[in-house]
Every structure is written in C-alpha cells, then in structure tokens.
Design a protein around this motif. Structure first.
Motif, PDB file in Angstrom:
ATOM      1  N   VAL A  29      50.970   1.588 -15.814  1.00  0.00           N
ATOM      2  CA  VAL A  29      50.976   2.411 -16.931  1.00  0.00           C
ATOM      3  C   VAL A  29      51.434   2.086 -17.870  1.00  0.00           C
ATOM      4  O   VAL A  29      52.706   1.545 -18.159  1.00  0.00           O
ATOM      5  CB  VAL A  29      51.377   3.716 -16.465  1.00  0.00           C
ATOM      6  N   GLU A  30      50.993   2.090 -19.104  1.00  0.00           N
ATOM      7  CA  GLU A  30      51.371   1.564 -20.306  1.00  0.00           C
ATOM      8  C   GLU A  30      51.308   2.542 -21.651  1.00  0.00           C
ATOM      9  O   GLU A  30      50.242   3.385 -21.661  1.00  0.00           O
ATOM     10  CB  GLU A  30      50.515   0.519 -20.939  1.00  0.00           C
ATOM     11  N   VAL A  31      52.183   2.495 -22.731  1.00  0.00           N
ATOM     12  CA  VAL A  31      52.186   3.315 -23.858  1.00  0.00           C
ATOM     13  C   VAL A  31      52.056   2.514 -25.004  1.00  0.00           C
ATOM     14  O   VAL A  31      52.818   1.553 -25.113  1.00  0.00           O
ATOM     15  CB  VAL A  31      53.434   4.303 -23.746  1.00  0.00           C
ATOM     16  N   THR A  32      51.071   2.653 -25.749  1.00  0.00           N
ATOM     17  CA  THR A  32      50.893   1.779 -26.835  1.00  0.00           C
ATOM     18  C   THR A  32      50.019   2.344 -27.990  1.00  0.00           C
ATOM     19  O   THR A  32      49.734   3.305 -27.778  1.00  0.00           O
ATOM     20  CB  THR A  32      50.276   0.643 -26.253  1.00  0.00           C
ATOM     21  N   ASP A  33      50.431   1.618 -29.138  1.00  0.00           N
ATOM     22  CA  ASP A  33      49.477   2.286 -30.313  1.00  0.00           C
ATOM     23  C   ASP A  33      48.727   0.995 -30.858  1.00  0.00           C
ATOM     24  O   ASP A  33      48.013   0.927 -31.944  1.00  0.00           O
ATOM     25  CB  ASP A  33      50.200   2.842 -31.487  1.00  0.00           C
ATOM     26  N   LYS A  65      49.329   7.112 -30.816  1.00  0.00           N
ATOM     27  CA  LYS A  65      49.946   6.401 -29.696  1.00  0.00           C
ATOM     28  C   LYS A  65      49.351   7.021 -28.434  1.00  0.00           C
ATOM     29  O   LYS A  65      49.069   8.178 -28.267  1.00  0.00           O
ATOM     30  CB  LYS A  65      51.529   6.959 -29.734  1.00  0.00           C
ATOM     31  N   VAL A  66      49.073   6.323 -27.602  1.00  0.00           N
ATOM     32  CA  VAL A  66      48.201   6.693 -26.374  1.00  0.00           C
ATOM     33  C   VAL A  66      49.000   6.195 -25.114  1.00  0.00           C
ATOM     34  O   VAL A  66      49.673   5.205 -25.157  1.00  0.00           O
ATOM     35  CB  VAL A  66      46.728   6.397 -26.510  1.00  0.00           C
ATOM     36  N   LEU A  67      48.591   6.932 -24.102  1.00  0.00           N
ATOM     37  CA  LEU A  67      48.948   6.570 -22.716  1.00  0.00           C
ATOM     38  C   LEU A  67      47.894   6.086 -21.670  1.00  0.00           C
ATOM     39  O   LEU A  67      46.830   6.615 -21.732  1.00  0.00           O
ATOM     40  CB  LEU A  67      49.469   7.666 -21.747  1.00  0.00           C
ATOM     41  N   LEU A  68      47.862   4.726 -21.291  1.00  0.00           N
ATOM     42  CA  LEU A  68      46.731   4.136 -20.694  1.00  0.00           C
ATOM     43  C   LEU A  68      47.178   4.127 -19.054  1.00  0.00           C
ATOM     44  O   LEU A  68      48.197   3.472 -18.704  1.00  0.00           O
ATOM     45  CB  LEU A  68      46.584   2.816 -21.176  1.00  0.00           C
ATOM     46  N   ILE A  69      46.329   4.779 -18.245  1.00  0.00           N
ATOM     47  CA  ILE A  69      46.488   4.560 -16.853  1.00  0.00           C
ATOM     48  C   ILE A  69      45.441   3.876 -16.215  1.00  0.00           C
ATOM     49  O   ILE A  69      44.098   4.365 -16.320  1.00  0.00           O
ATOM     50  CB  ILE A  69      46.568   5.944 -16.248  1.00  0.00           C
TER      51      ILE A  69
END
Length: 503
Positions: A91-95, A119-123
């Motif tokens: 799980v990653e947080v990135t912009d 900024k989003v959370l990618l699952i």
C-alpha cells in the motif's frame, strides 16, 4: 457509475494555486471517466473519502470485503493512517502522477480524502485472470516434466523459482513498450552468469522504443544481433525445465508478461537441434537421436536441390540400375526438374499452412488426406514423377524432426536458395550456397557471442554436449562460451568413483 462533471468556479479558483501535477491528475481522471468501466464515488461513514478504480481490472470481493468495511467502520484522519491500518502489502501514499497512472491502470484502488487532493493512497487489488499450467504442446516429451509456461509472468517465475530455490536467482523487471508498458523480466543466477551478458541484455531491452510488446517474439526480432538473418539468435522455449538448465549453465532468460514462451541467450546453432528428451534418456540413445536429427535436417535441405542438379547437369552420377527407373518415371513429364520441384515444394508448404491455421481435427485431416490425394493425382496426371514425390515427402518429414519450431521454419526457407543454385550451376551452385550459409553462421552472433560455437571457434570442451551428448560425469565444466564466474559443475574424479557401502 460516476461521470465527470464541470466544477464550480469557486473550486477552480481554489485550485489555481495547486501544482501542475494536480492539473495533470485531474486530466488523467477525466480521461478515465470517458470509459464505462471506471468507477469513482464518495464514501460516507466514519471516514469520508473518494474512491476510484477500474472495475474490469480489480477483484470485487477484495474491495468489498477488505477495503470498504475498514474505511466505513474506522475513523481515519490521514492517508498515512489508512496505510498503517489496511492489512495489505505494497500500500503506497504518493503524489507522483507517473506512479498513480501506472498503478491505477494495472488495477490499484485510488483513495483521496478530498476530491481534489493530489496526494492519494494506492491499494493493489489487481484481478489476475490466467489459464492453468498445462503440458507442453510444441516441445512435448515422452519422459520428463509435463509443465509448460502460461501467459502470466508471475506464474512463469514461480515455475522457475520452485526448481531453483536459490537466493542467487535474480529477477530484474523492466517495462517495455511506449503504449503497452509490458512487464519483462530478465532472469539469471548471480555468481554464475557473466555480468557482461546481463548488462548487454538489459541495455538492448532498454533501447527498445516500439509502442507495443505483445509477445516474446517481438523481443527476439528487436534485440537480435542481425535482424536480417533467417536463423533465430535467441532460443525460444515453453519448458521451465529447459530454462532452468540454461540458467545453471550461466545463460540469461527473458520472460514477457502475456507470452507462454521464454527466451534464453546467448545460444548456439547446435542447441536448436537438442530436445528435452536428450537429457532424460541414456546418453547412448540421446546421442543417436541427436545425430539422426542432424542428418534429417541436412537431408531436408539438400535432397531436392541434389535431384535438380543431378537430373539437369550430372546424369553420369546416377547408377545404371536407377537410371532406368528415373527415365521411366519422367517419360511423360512435360516440365523440367526445377519446375517440377518448385510445384511440389509449394504444395507441401500450402498443406502445412492450411493444417496450421485450421482447427486441430480439421487441420490433421487436411494434412493427411490432402497430401495423399494431391500427390496421387499429380503422379497420375503426369505433372510430377513418383520418385520426386517420395523425395519431397521424405524431405518434409525430415524437417519435422527439429525440436525447436523456429529453426524448422528456417530449414523450410533456406531450401529454396539451394534449389535455385542447383538449377543455375548444378553441384557448384549447391556448394556456393553451402559456403554462403556457413560463412553467415560463422559471422553471426548471439548477444555478442559466436553463434557457430563450438564449431567455430573450435571449443573441444563444449563439443561434449553438441552433436552428441556424453555422460553427465564427463560434463564437469560449464560451456566456455558463457564465460561464467564459476565454471565448475562437479568433481570429475568423485563422479567416476562408484563406492559401495559394506554392511
């Protein structure tokens, strides 16, 4: 279904201070919104957020059972807190827009606390659809493993990993294709492989700028040392056991997501005549069968050119007992030998293509019945002699003995220059073609290594597994061609010693 809608002017003013990265993300989501399989909605509950994903790329049960209940029943204030609470790896947080675009397009769920957040959370929630592992269809063997690669890259890597449980087994993944962004894995054993070979393969793969990469055959054509050569310079195989064998020898394997075949390199021309059965049978039988294959290939290439050359220029080479048979078989034939041969060879090629393109049962019927009917009718009609019909049939049968499909196609192609040379200059023309192709093979390379090795340059050690296969106890070193860091395979003296334990 969520549809993109025009935002109020106040929201536009608020977003003017945001970065160009946000504007690009907005444009990216707007483009996805044109597709009916793109889902975007506002989740209400203890945690309010915006969820976006492509439903045809995701696993619905995973989202409904793992992601949504946690977000609805837990009060979370930030994406980082969500990242810690969600019990899913990667799980990653990135912009970063490039990462967001890549992950969403391969099936990740994107979560934003607010609709306009950059900024989003990618699952990761990718749905993997693939066929089950089956038996080899092209490289079938009576004995030995019965597993073949499939279209899923992860499954193929698993088939290799379970046979090589080594920490030194290294997998380097690349994305190739400006449009398709296809996953390509370079596999090798660190500590055995020559690093120069690995870097050469990676450099050539990175230099590919084609827009699509659908199958491993694309890579074969793009990274080959000589793309104009009819000879394949990378070995194509569907057998995991064969790939493992080449990796242990110090070679590099290339696997492409979506392709049920792997490529191994560097390779030599003699490897294309070795079958998987050669290593599962006693070395005496394996060597005999390998020599039969080599003889069959030579016969397939030279039989019809010799027929044309001898009947056109060299009648004195025909024994007297055989001359009467040939004269009687050609007494009513109105065509010269060259035209007779070309017509029959093209007929065989038509039958091959028809049998390959039609469904399996129909294709087998066309190949067998069509060959018998057309051959018999051609002889009865006086269009060809029965002697030539036998020669062409045996030549076609001999070409099927090649265990690698690509080299079989090459054998089918290079037969025609020999036929033309035989018509123009007889045996001298055949000799000229032979010299040309041998010179071409000597000059050819596979990932910078000599393709005609161990014949040229002559490597006596590598001849132990070339035209014949000596016992495993004699193959104590890896091929010199590979220039491996660890050249030893076993202790030859200990392998020869047969010790019995006295009770």
């Amino acid at each position: 279904m969520w549809k993109w809608k025009q935002k109020p002017k106040q929201q536009k003013k608020q977003s003017e201070g945001n970065s160009t990265n946000h504007e690009s993300l907005e444009s990216f989501l707007k483009t996805l919104g044109e597709s009916d399989d793109f889902v975007r909605y506002q989740l209400s509950g203890d945690t309010s957020c915006t969820i976006s994903y492509i439903k045809t790329m995701n696993e619905p049960k995973f989202i409904n059972q793992q992601v949504l209940p946690l977000l609805k029943n837990t009060h979370l204030h930030s994406l980082e807190e969500m990242q810690r609470k969600i019990p899913i790896e990667k799980v990653e947080v990135t912009d970063q827009l490039d990462i967001i675009r890549e992950k969403v397009m391969i099936g990740s769920v994107m979560i934003q606390l607010k609709e306009l957040d950059e900024k989003v959370l990618l699952i990761p929630a990718t749905s993997i659809e693939a066929r089950d592992v089956g038996i080899p269809e092209v490289e079938f063997s009576v004995v030995g493993p019965k597993e073949a690669f499939v279209e899923s890259l992860d499954t193929n890597l698993n088939l290799i990993r379970k046979r090589l449980p080594l920490p030194q087994l290294t997998i380097s993944e690349l994305n190739i294709g400006k449009v398709t962004k296809t996953r390509v894995s370079v596999v090798y054993i660190d500590g055995i492989v020559d690093p120069v070979n690995v870097e050469t393969v990676k450099q050539r793969l990175n230099d590919i700028e084609y827009d699509q990469m659908i199958d491993s055959s694309f890579i074969t054509q793009m990274i080959a040392d000589n793309s104009n050569s009819p000879f394949p310079q990378l070995l194509d195989t569907e057998r995991p056991d064969r790939v493992v064998g080449t990796l242990v020898e110090g070679k590099v394997a290339i696997l492409v997501d979506g392709s049920p075949h792997a490529l191994t390199c560097p390779t030599t021309v003699v490897e294309f005549f070795g079958a998987a059965d050669d290593y599962f049978l006693p070395w005496h039988l394996a060597s005999a069968f390998r020599l039969i294959r080599l003889f069959a290939v030579i016969f397939s290439v030279l039989s019809t050119p010799l027929y044309v050359a001898i009947l056109t220029y060299h009648h004195e080479m025909i024994p007297g007992e055989l001359m009467a048979t040939i004269v009687s078989s050609r007494s009513d034939i109105p065509f010269p030998p060259i035209l007779e041969v070309i017509v029959l060879e093209l007929t065989i090629e038509l039958l091959r293509e028809a049998g390959a393109r039609l469904p399996t049962k129909i294709g087998q019927t066309i190949g067998i019945v069509g060959g018998i009917v057309i051959g018999t009718a051609a002889v009865d009609a006086g269009l060809t002699s029965n002697v030539l019909l036998i020669i062409v049939a045996l030549s076609a049968l001999a070409s099927f003995t090649t265990p690698v499909y690509q080299i079989g196609n090459t054998i089918r192609l290079i037969r025609f220059p020999f036929i033309i040379g035989a018509q123009l200059w007889g045996l001298i023309g055949i000799s000229m073609c032979m010299v040309f192709f041998i010179g071409h093979l000597i000059k050819l390379q596979s990932i910078g290594r000599p393709f005609f090795e161990p014949i040229y340059p002559l490597r006596i050690i590598d001849l132990k597994d070339a035209f014949i296969r000596l016992p495993f106890s004699k193959q104590t070193e890896r091929p010199i061609l590979m220039r491996t860091q660890d050249s030893g395979r076993m202790d030859g003296k200990r392998a020869k010693a047969k010790r019995d334990i006295d009770e």
